[in-house]
Enzyme design. Sequence first.
Site, PDB file in Angstrom:
ATOM      1  N   GLY A   1       0.769  -1.229   0.000  1.00  0.00           N
ATOM      2  CA  GLY A   1       0.000   0.000   0.000  1.00  0.00           C
ATOM      3  C   GLY A   1       0.801   1.280   0.000  1.00  0.00           C
TER       4      GLY A   1
ATOM      5  CG  HIS B   1       5.276   7.736   5.193  1.00  0.00           C
ATOM      6  ND1 HIS B   1       5.720   7.390   3.931  1.00  0.00           N
ATOM      7  CD2 HIS B   1       3.924   7.528   5.178  1.00  0.00           C
ATOM      8  CE1 HIS B   1       4.707   7.012   3.185  1.00  0.00           C
ATOM      9  NE2 HIS B   1       3.597   7.074   3.918  1.00  0.00           N
TER      10      HIS B   1
ATOM     11  CG  HIS C   1       0.364   6.201   7.996  1.00  0.00           C
ATOM     12  ND1 HIS C   1      -0.345   7.170   7.306  1.00  0.00           N
ATOM     13  CD2 HIS C   1       1.100   5.540   7.065  1.00  0.00           C
ATOM     14  CE1 HIS C   1      -0.045   7.093   6.026  1.00  0.00           C
ATOM     15  NE2 HIS C   1       0.823   6.115   5.847  1.00  0.00           N
TER      16      HIS C   1
END
Length: 286
Positions: free
Chosen positions: A251, A258, A260
């Site tokens: 995804g 990074h 989330h």
Amino acid sequence: MEWLKQNPNAHLTAKERDRASFPLRWLAERGKIEGRVLDYGCGYGADVRYLERKGFDVTGYDPHYAPEQPTGEFDTIFCGYVLNVLFPEQQAEVLMHVSELLKFGGKAYFAVRRDIRYEGFRTHRVHKKQTFQCNVKLPFQNALLNDFCEIYEYQHYPLTQEWNGCVFCTPSRQRRPITESATAYAIYDKYPVSEGHALILPKRHCADYFELSAKEQQACWLLANRVQTILQQQFQPDGFNVGINVHAPAGQTVFHAHIHVIPRYKGDVGNPRGGVRGVVPGKRSY
């Protein structure tokens, strides 16, 4: 926090001065101290008194000697000879706190010693207790370097970057970071899943989280812990999802690693059971 237990005497390195420190005087004489000023780690306050005599609106903060938490934002922040007596994790906390207190567009100055020959713990000459010292290198612009000290000039990360084709390496100059350290920073997601959805990013461009150095990974997670605290205070969520997408089949759509940090709220979905297991349809419940 474990490092606080291991380094409890950092405050004993503060000096009772009869005049302002050399780095502060050097900055003031060159007109680099402007607006509302914070002396972060002010110790006994000699630099604060010097700036007051010069007519500056100045606040001193030191967790031991002037512990009242500073409020609002500051145009200039000075942090003199603080980082050299802290563990790396403590240094990161100072950098994050300074970034949060600095006005967007303002400047902070970090003065560090350059005359340390032996790093580690030593018996303090006056207090006869073990104190820590280390050399510090920061990835910020150099304002001064001599045999005794170095002064770094810091601005928020988006204000110092030139476009290189990656939206995370060169974030919008209008987007203030939530917080940042020397090697990582945090911003709100441009397309949030929920209120307060944040991203934790290494400053070095690297697509795969698992290819980051251990130091970079640690910096990201220290930032994630700080961001969680900020989000909890600001938005009062009921829970969090924390996740990383690595490669397109998982995804990932922006190929700069990074993390989330997604606040969750009671009732935001019909059945939250399974949480991150929901990335594979049909596997959420078990």
